[in-house]
Design an enzyme around this catalytic site. Structure first.
Site, PDB file in Angstrom:
ATOM      1  N   ASP A  68       0.730  -1.318   0.002  1.00  0.00           N
ATOM      2  CA  ASP A  68      -0.101   0.083   0.046  1.00  0.00           C
ATOM      3  C   ASP A  68       0.947   1.301  -0.129  1.00  0.00           C
ATOM      4  O   ASP A  68       0.285   2.492  -0.039  1.00  0.00           O
ATOM      5  CB  ASP A  68      -1.153   0.199   1.245  1.00  0.00           C
ATOM      6  CG  ASP A  68      -0.457  -0.015   2.387  1.00  0.00           C
ATOM      7  OD1 ASP A  68       0.834  -0.265   2.481  1.00  0.00           O
ATOM      8  OD2 ASP A  68      -1.181  -0.223   3.555  1.00  0.00           O
ATOM      9  N   TRP A  69       2.027   1.101   0.147  1.00  0.00           N
ATOM     10  CA  TRP A  69       3.104   2.186   0.166  1.00  0.00           C
ATOM     11  C   TRP A  69       3.958   2.028  -1.396  1.00  0.00           C
ATOM     12  O   TRP A  69       5.134   3.007  -1.377  1.00  0.00           O
ATOM     13  CB  TRP A  69       3.756   2.743   1.186  1.00  0.00           C
ATOM     14  CG  TRP A  69       4.280   1.414   1.731  1.00  0.00           C
ATOM     15  CD1 TRP A  69       3.550   0.976   2.843  1.00  0.00           C
ATOM     16  CD2 TRP A  69       5.330   0.431   1.545  1.00  0.00           C
ATOM     17  NE1 TRP A  69       4.204  -0.199   3.525  1.00  0.00           N
ATOM     18  CE2 TRP A  69       5.218  -0.626   2.488  1.00  0.00           C
ATOM     19  CE3 TRP A  69       6.082   0.407   0.415  1.00  0.00           C
ATOM     20  CZ2 TRP A  69       6.223  -1.631   2.664  1.00  0.00           C
ATOM     21  CZ3 TRP A  69       7.067  -0.865   0.764  1.00  0.00           C
ATOM     22  CH2 TRP A  69       7.049  -1.763   1.364  1.00  0.00           C
ATOM     23  N   ASN A  88       4.840  -9.994  10.627  1.00  0.00           N
ATOM     24  CA  ASN A  88       4.190  -8.768  10.665  1.00  0.00           C
ATOM     25  C   ASN A  88       2.735  -9.133  10.724  1.00  0.00           C
ATOM     26  O   ASN A  88       2.257  -9.549   9.180  1.00  0.00           O
ATOM     27  CB  ASN A  88       4.558  -7.816   9.589  1.00  0.00           C
ATOM     28  CG  ASN A  88       3.781  -6.604   9.697  1.00  0.00           C
ATOM     29  OD1 ASN A  88       3.661  -5.671  10.496  1.00  0.00           O
ATOM     30  ND2 ASN A  88       2.934  -6.545   8.568  1.00  0.00           N
ATOM     31  N   GLU A  89       1.968  -8.820  11.862  1.00  0.00           N
ATOM     32  CA  GLU A  89       0.518  -8.552  11.636  1.00  0.00           C
ATOM     33  C   GLU A  89      -0.384 -10.203  11.395  1.00  0.00           C
ATOM     34  O   GLU A  89      -1.379 -10.044  10.955  1.00  0.00           O
ATOM     35  CB  GLU A  89      -0.128  -7.653  10.813  1.00  0.00           C
ATOM     36  CG  GLU A  89       0.478  -6.373  11.166  1.00  0.00           C
ATOM     37  CD  GLU A  89      -0.220  -5.146  10.414  1.00  0.00           C
ATOM     38  OE1 GLU A  89      -0.339  -4.157  10.760  1.00  0.00           O
ATOM     39  OE2 GLU A  89      -0.899  -5.496   9.208  1.00  0.00           O
ATOM     40  N   GLU A 132       3.303   0.428  15.653  1.00  0.00           N
ATOM     41  CA  GLU A 132       2.929   1.025  14.325  1.00  0.00           C
ATOM     42  C   GLU A 132       1.811   1.936  14.720  1.00  0.00           C
ATOM     43  O   GLU A 132       0.718   1.555  15.263  1.00  0.00           O
ATOM     44  CB  GLU A 132       2.473  -0.248  13.242  1.00  0.00           C
ATOM     45  CG  GLU A 132       3.652  -0.890  12.343  1.00  0.00           C
ATOM     46  CD  GLU A 132       3.008  -1.476  11.143  1.00  0.00           C
ATOM     47  OE1 GLU A 132       2.097  -1.167  10.675  1.00  0.00           O
ATOM     48  OE2 GLU A 132       3.487  -2.685  11.006  1.00  0.00           O
TER      49      GLU A 132
END
Length: 879
Positions: free
Chosen positions: A191-192, A456-457, A554
C-alpha cells in the site's frame, strides 16, 4: 569446547601453502530473455530491471506509469550466463564450491551444461559442490523462472485448502500469491510501494577451492553471567574437513584491550564440523557496554581468532565485539490488569522511540552504503533510538546492521512474513528453517538487534479474521501458524541465540498470546504486548482516540512527498491532486481523500485557481497534517510512560509507520525517496527529544508534562507564553519555580484551567491565541519549544499574510538562513528543491520577527545555488 561473543561472520583466510583460493564472479554477465529475442549485459550483484535501465532499453521504472508498463519483465523467464577462467590449477584442489550469497529467486543452476542445483529462496545462502564439474574454462548459467508464475503454480499445487490472501487489493496494482514464494513480499506490491518482482543475482557469487579443510563461517555472542558478574564469549566456527583423517591443531582468541587471551586444542573429524568455544573475559578489566543512542557510548572491542592446524594451515579472522544485555520485561503492573511490555538494555529500562524500516528501493543493487548511512544518520539526527525492520521486505545487508551498531540504533528484527497466512507443507517449512538458521547465524553478533519477531500482523490477520475464514476451518490455519512460527522458527532462534528475546508476531499480546496457545483472541489488547493503530477518520488532534497501550509499534498518517521529488518522475499533466497520475500513485484505498478529510478538520484547504499552485499547496498541507497528527499521537505515548489510568498505560515504545520511502509516492514515510526530510521528520526531531514538555487539554484544563529519557534527575524551569496570532510580541510570559524532572519518567509540571490562563494573560480568546512552552536551566534552553493550539487554525482570528525573507550566508560547510517575517507564521517551510541536505529546523511556528536556521548540505553546493532554489511557505500563504 564452547565460547560466546557478538559480531559477524567470515570465510577462510590465508595460510602457508595457500589454504583457499577464491575467484569472484561479480561483474559483467549476459542476460537473455525467455525466447532469446533480447540479450544484454548486466551487472552482478544486480537484477534484470536495472540491467535493462543501464542499457537504455527501458526508462526509469519509477517514471509515471512504468510499474504497469514494465510488468512484462517480471512475467518473463530470464537467463543469466557467464564464461570464466580459473586463474589457478584447478586439479590441485580437493574441493571446489560455487557459492551464492543471494539469488532472487527461483532458478536452475548449470555449470558446463550440468545441472548442479536449484534455488527457490531469496533469503538463503547457497553452496554447490562443483568439484567434479569445474574445469579450467567454464560456462555458468542460471535459468530463472518468473516469480509471479512460480508463485501461482505453487498456490495451485496447494490443493487441500486455500491459503489467503490470493491477491493484494486492486488499488495496490500488485501480483498474486506472494505468500507462496520466499521472496521480498512487498515486491509483489504494497500500500506504499510498486509491484516490481525482480529476478537476478542480488548478492555476491564466487568460486572457492581448498584442500585439507575450510572455515565456512564463525559467529559469536556475548553472554553475561549475572551471578558471577562476568562476561563470557561464545564462539561458533564451522569447518568443512576434506581430509580423510582427523585434523588437529589449536585456536587462540585474543581481545587485547580486555587483556583476554585463551588458547585451546581442537580436533576436527572429516566432514562438516562445528567447533564451539567458551572464553571467559578477564574479570579484572572493566568491560564497557554498548548503549543505544542517547543513553551512552557504542563501545566495541577488536577480537582476533587464529586457527593453527596441521599441514601448516593458519586461518586468522578479526571482528569487533560489543557487549550488552537485553531483556523483555513482561510482569504485573500495580493497579492494572495485564502485564508490562518493555525492554531493558544493560539493566536499564529504555523507552523505544523511532520508526519502521522498509526496503530503501525496489531494486536492491541501488541501495548503496552511502544511502544507508544517509537514512540511518537521519534517524539518529531525529533523536530516534530504534528501527523495526519490517517483515515484508528483506533481511538487510551487513552494512545496515554495522551502521546501526555504530550509531546506536536498536533493531526490532522481523522475519520476512507479512500480512498473510502461509503454507506449512514440508518443503516450504524446510526452506524456511534453512533461511532462519542462516539469518540468525549471520546477524546475531550485532548488538543493535534487540529482539526477533516471527512476522508482521499475521496473528492479528488470523484471529481478527481479515480473510473471511469459516470458523470450522480456523483450527487448520492455527495449526499452520504454530507449526511455522513456534515449532520451527522459534525453536531455531532459541537454540541458536540465547542473548535476546523472541516474539511470535507484531502486534502480539506476548506472554498472554503464549498462554492462549500462541494466538490470542484479541491481539490488540492494550493490557499486553504491542499494538498497531491506524485511524484516518477520527480527529487526530483529540488524543483520546489513541490507545493507551503498553507499546505501540505501528501508527501513522499519510502525506505526499515534495514537488521537487515528484517532478523527477512525472510530467506537467500529472501535476494536480486529482490527476490520473495522483490516483495511480496512491496505493492505499481512499488515501488521497482521507488526507484532505483529516487536514480539513483543522485547516482551510487550498483555494488557488492555478492548478500547479493548488497542487503544491495541497502537498504542503498534507505534510502539515501528517506532522501534526503524528506529533500529537507520539507525545501522548511519551507522556503515558509513567501513567496507568483505568488499567491502561505504562507505554514504553512509540515506533511510527514509517521511516523511509521505496519510491516517489504518497505514503506514511517521514523521509522521502532518496532521503529528503518531510515536515514529519523535523517534527520527530522535537517530539523524540531527550527532554520534552508535552502540553494537552482535558476537560478545559491545560496540562504540561515533562518527559525525560535521561538517566538522572534534573532541575528545570518551565516557561509558558501566550501569543496572539496578530502580534509578533508575546502577550504574556510566565516562569515556574525550579522543578524536578525524574529520570526516565513523565512528570506533571503545570496545570491550569484554559479560561483562567486566557483571562489572566490579557483577556485573550481561544481563536486569537496560541501557547508555547519550553524547559531551561541557568538560562540555557534544555528542550525544543513546544506549542499547543487552543483552536483549529481554520478558526484562527488575527492571522495575517506573513511575508518572510531570508538572507543566506556561509559558515564553513554550513549555510546560515537569517529569516525575517512580517507576521506570525505557522508551519514555516523552507525548501531548496533538489539540493540534498537538511535544515536545523523546519515546519516551525514563527512567533518572533527574526529567526536563524542552518542548512547542512549533503553534497557540495553554493550560496548562489541555494538562493536560486530557495522557497518559503507558511500556512498563511495557502489561506
Amino acid at each position: 569446547m564452547r565460547l560466546r561473543l557478538l559480531l559477524l561472520l567470515a570465510v577462510c583466510g590465508a595460510a602457508a601453502g595457500a589454504a583457499v583460493r577464491t575467484l569472484s564472479l561479480r561483474g559483467r554477465w549476459r542476460i537473455r530473455s525467455g525466447n532469446g529475442s533480447l540479450e544484454l549485459p548486466g551487472d552482478v550483484p544486480g537484477c534484470v530491471h536495472t540491467a535493462l535501465l543501464q542499457q537504455n532499453l527501458i526508462q526509469d521504472p519509477y517514471y509515471r506509469f512504468n510499474d504497469l508498463n514494465y510488468r512484462w519483465i517480471s512475467l518473463d523467464n530470464w537467463t543469466y550466463s557467464k564464461e570464466f577462467k580459473i586463474p589457478f590449477d584447478i586439479s590441485k584442489w580437493q574441493k571446489v564450491n560455487l557459492i551464492f550469497e543471494g539469488v532472487d529467486t527461483v532458478t536452475k543452476v548449470l555449470l558446463n551444461d550440468v545441472t548442479i542445483g536449484e534455488t527457490d529462496n531469496m533469503f538463503k545462502r547457497y553452496s554447490f559442490d562443483v568439484t567434479s564439474v569445474v574445469r579450467d574454462v567454464n560456462s555458468i548459467e542460471l535459468r530463472f523462472q518468473s516469480p509471479v508464475l512460480y508463485a501461482a503454480q505453487q498456490s495451485k499445487a496447494h490443493t487441500r485448502y486455500e491459503v489467503p490472501p490470493d491477491c493484494p487489493p486492486v488499488v495496490q496494482k500488485g501480483e498474486c500469491h506472494v505468500n507462496f514464494i520466499r521472496k521480498e513480499q512487498c515486491s509483489f506490491g504494497w500500500d506504499w510501494g510498486p509491484s516490481f518482482p525482480t529476478q537476478g543475482i542480488w548478492k555476491d557469487v564466487r568460486v572457492e577451492a581448498y584442500n585439507f579443510c575450510q572455515l565456512n563461517y564463525f559467529t559469536f555472542s556475548p553472554i553475561y553471567d549475572a551471578r558471577a558478574q562476568e562476561w563470557n564469549l561464545e564462539i561458533e566456527s564451522s569447518f568443512d574437513v576434506v581430509s580423510s583423517k582427523p585434523v588437529y591443531g589449536h585456536v587462540m582468541v585474543a581481545l587485547p584491550k580486555l587483556q583476554t587471551q585463551q588458547t585451546q586444542g581442537i580436533e576436527l573429524q572429516p566432514g562438516e564440523r562445528v567447533v564451539e568455544l567458551f572464553v571467559k573475559i578477564n574479570k579484572n578489566i572493566s568491560v564497557e557496554t554498548w548503549w543505544p543512542h542517547g543513553h551512552g557510548n557504542q563501545t566495541g572491542y577488536n577480537m582476533t581468532i587464529l586457527f593453527e592446524l596441521e599441514e601448516g594451515l593458519s586461518i586468522e579472522k578479526s571482528a569487533k565485539v560489543y557487549f550488552r544485555t537485553v531483556e523483555l520485561i513482561e510482569e504485573p503492573i500495580k493497579g492494572s490488569p495485564g502485564l508490562s511490555f518493555y525492554f531493558k538494555i544493560n539493566g536499564l529500562p529504555i523507552f523505544l522511540k523511532g520508526s519502521n524500516w522498509i526496503p530503501a528501493d525496489s531494486f536492491q543493487d541501488r541501495v548503496t552504503s552511502d544511502l544507508l548511512r544517509l537514512l540511518l544518520q537521519s534517524a539518529v539526527d531525529a533523536n530516534m533510538n530504534t528501527l523495526r525492520v519490517w517483515g515484508g521486505g528483506v533481511y538487510e545487508q551487513d552494512k545496515f546492521y554495522e551502521l546501526c551498531d555504530e550509531l546506536g540504533i536498536m533493531v526490532w528484527q522481523d522475519f520476512m512474513f507479512a500480512c498473510a497466512l502461509y503454507p506449512a507443507g514440508q518443503g516450504f517449512v524446510d526452506s524456511v528453517r534453512e533461511e532462519v538458521a542462516y539469518q540468525v547465524r549471520r546477524l546475531k553478533s550485532h548488538p543493535s538487534i534487540i529482539t526477533w519477531s516471527g512476522n508482521n500482523e499475521n496473528e492479528a490477520a488470523l484471529m481478527m479474521n481479515w480473510y473471511g475464514i469459516h470458523i470450522s476451518d480456523l483450527p487448520t490455519y492455527i495449526n499452520d501458524y504454530v507449526t511455522l512460527y513456534v515449532k520451527n522458527i522459534r525453536e531455531i532462534v532459541l537454540t541458536a541465540d540465547k542473548t535476546r528475546p523472541f516474539i511470535t508476531s507484531s502486534p502480539t499480546n506476548g506472554a498472554e498470546s503464549v498462554a492462549e496457545g500462541w494466538v490470542s483472541h484479541n491481539p490488540y489488547d492494550k493490557h499486553f504486548g504491542d499494538v498497531h493503530f491506524y485511524d484516518y477518520i477520527s480527529d487526530c488532534w483529540n488524543w483520546k482516540i489513541f490507545p493507551k497501550a503498553r507499546f505501540v509499534s505501528e501508527y501513522g498518517y499519510q502525506s505526499w512527498p515534495s514537488f521537487s521529488t515528484l517532478e523527477k518522475i512525472s510530467s506537467e499533466e500529472d501535476w494536480s491532486y486529482g490527476s490520473r497520475f495522483s490516483l495511480h500513485r496512491q496505493h492505499h484505498a481512499d488515501g488521497n481523500t482521507e488526507m484532505l478529510l483529516q487536514a480539513g478538520l483543522h485547516f482551510k484547504l487550498p483555494q488557488s485557481k492555478d492548478p500547479l499552485r493548488s497542487f503544491k499547496d495541497t502537498i504542503y498541507l498534507t505534510q502539515v497534517m501528517q506532522a501534526q497528527c503524528v506529533k500529537t499521537q507520539t507525545e501522548f505515548y511519551r507522556r503515558s510512560r509513567s501513567q496507568v489510568v483505568q488499567g491502561e498505560g505504562h507505554t514504553m515504545g512509540a515506533l511510527y509507520w514509517q521511516l523511509n520511502d521505496i519510491w516517489q509516492a504518497p505514503s506514511w514515510a517521514s523521509l522521502e525517496y532518496g532521503g529528503k526530510w518531510k515536515m514529519l521528520h523535523y517534527f520527530a526531531r522535537h517530539f523524540f527529544a531527550p527532554l520534552l514538555p508535552v502540553g494537552f487539554e482535558n476537560q478545559d484544563v491545560f496540562f504540561i508534562y515533562g518527559v525525560s529519557d535521561l538517566r538522572s534527575d534534573c532541575n528545570v524551569t518551565l516557561t509558558v507564553r501566550l501569543h496572539t496570532w496578530s502580534s509578533l510580541e508575546p502577550l504574556c510570559s510566565r516562569r515556574t519555580r525550579r522543578l524536578v524532572m525524574k529520570a526516565g519518567k513523565a512528570t506533571l509540571l503545570y496545570e491550569e484551567p484554559v479560561p483562567r490562563l486566557l483571562k489572566t494573560c490579557g483577556k485573550c480568546t481561544r481563536q486569537r491565541c496560541v501557547v508555547s512552552f519550553h524547559l531551561s536551566a541557568a538560562g540555557q534552553l534544555l528542550s525544543p519549544t513546544n506549542y499547543h493550539f487552543l483552536s483549529s487554525l481554520k478558526e484562527a482570528v488575527g492571522l495575517h499574510k506573513a511575508h518572510i525573507t531570508a538572507v543566506i550566508s556561509q559558515r564553513g560547510d554550513t549555510f546560515v538562513f537569517d529569516l525575517e517575517t512580517s507576521a506570525v507564521a505557522p508551519f514555516v517551510w523552507l525548501d531548496v528543491g533538489s539540493i540534498p541536505g537538511r535544515f536545523s529546523d523546519n515546519g516551525f511556528l514563527m512567533t518572533g520577527k527574526t529567526r536563524t536556521v542552518l542548512f547542512y548540505p549533503w553534497k557540495p553546493t553554493s550560496k548562489s545555488e541555494l538562493e536560486r532554489s530557495f522557497q518559503v511557505t507558511s500556512l498563511t500563504d495557502i489561506y
